[in-house]
Design an enzyme around this catalytic site. Sequence first.
Site, PDB file in Angstrom:
ATOM      1  N   ASP A   8       1.478 -16.648  15.723  1.00 29.56           N
ATOM      2  CA  ASP A   8       1.048 -16.149  17.021  1.00 29.56           C
ATOM      3  C   ASP A   8       0.044 -17.153  17.598  1.00 29.56           C
ATOM      4  O   ASP A   8      -0.580 -17.915  16.862  1.00 29.56           O
ATOM      5  CB  ASP A   8       0.400 -14.772  16.813  1.00 29.56           C
ATOM      6  CG  ASP A   8      -0.295 -14.291  18.057  1.00 29.56           C
ATOM      7  OD1 ASP A   8       0.363 -14.218  19.108  1.00 29.56           O
ATOM      8  OD2 ASP A   8      -1.504 -13.998  17.977  1.00 29.56           O
ATOM      9  N   ASP A  10      -2.456 -16.587  20.745  1.00 29.02           N
ATOM     10  CA  ASP A  10      -3.752 -16.097  21.217  1.00 29.02           C
ATOM     11  C   ASP A  10      -4.350 -15.119  20.210  1.00 29.02           C
ATOM     12  O   ASP A  10      -3.744 -14.105  19.866  1.00 29.02           O
ATOM     13  CB  ASP A  10      -3.602 -15.425  22.584  1.00 29.02           C
ATOM     14  CG  ASP A  10      -2.989 -16.376  23.620  1.00 29.02           C
ATOM     15  OD1 ASP A  10      -3.153 -17.602  23.465  1.00 29.02           O
ATOM     16  OD2 ASP A  10      -2.349 -15.893  24.562  1.00 29.02           O
TER      17      ASP A  10
HETATM   18 MG   LIG Z   1      -2.315 -12.545  19.374  1.00 30.01          MG
END
Ligand SMILES: [Mg+2]
Length: 187
Positions: A8, A10
């Site tokens: 992932d 952010d």
């Molecule tokens: Mg995230």
Amino acid sequence: MKPAVFLDRDGTLIEDVGYLDDVSRVAFFPWTIDAIRALNRAGLPVVVVTNQSGIARGILDEALVDATHAHLTARLAAGGARVDAYYYCPHHPRGSIAAFARECECRKPARGLIDRAVTDLGLDPARSFVVGDKWTDVQLARAVGARAILVRTGGGAAEERRPVTGVAADAIVDNLAAAASWILNQR
Ligand SMILES: [Mg+2]
Ligand SMILES: [Zn+2]
């Protein structure tokens, strides 16, 4: 078919600053570059998979996402680290930009982004890992048969306090550095 690490973006690789609408707002965690370099050295492809519904909402556009990823690539390269590919979902069912305002197969926890990477790069999801700061990242791992590591950065600590019935990570660790160590210890 190779195992890979799906990251992932952010809250996992960089700080979650909300909608990242300007490249100047990119903030690396201090351990990110070292952690990715360690995965590179182990021969594991590193693939970023990220929901960017800000595109469907008209808050940012694809050119900005591409520029953000070019910036990440340059910063990583300066530290001897590499992300092999970036995949993002631009959609959201309640978006305001017609081209992206729809249900899709790629908004995590749906598996479309990983399916695309598997095809493009010749990866084996069942021997792969997903690292993220949301239960949706854990659900994504389950959807493709990968192992799931939840990190406590970004929204991860809050997620850990709000367990979701039927959704369990293989590991919950402080950050991406610990996740990389956990992954390398499995092999
Ligand atoms: Mg995230
Ligand atoms: Zn999508």
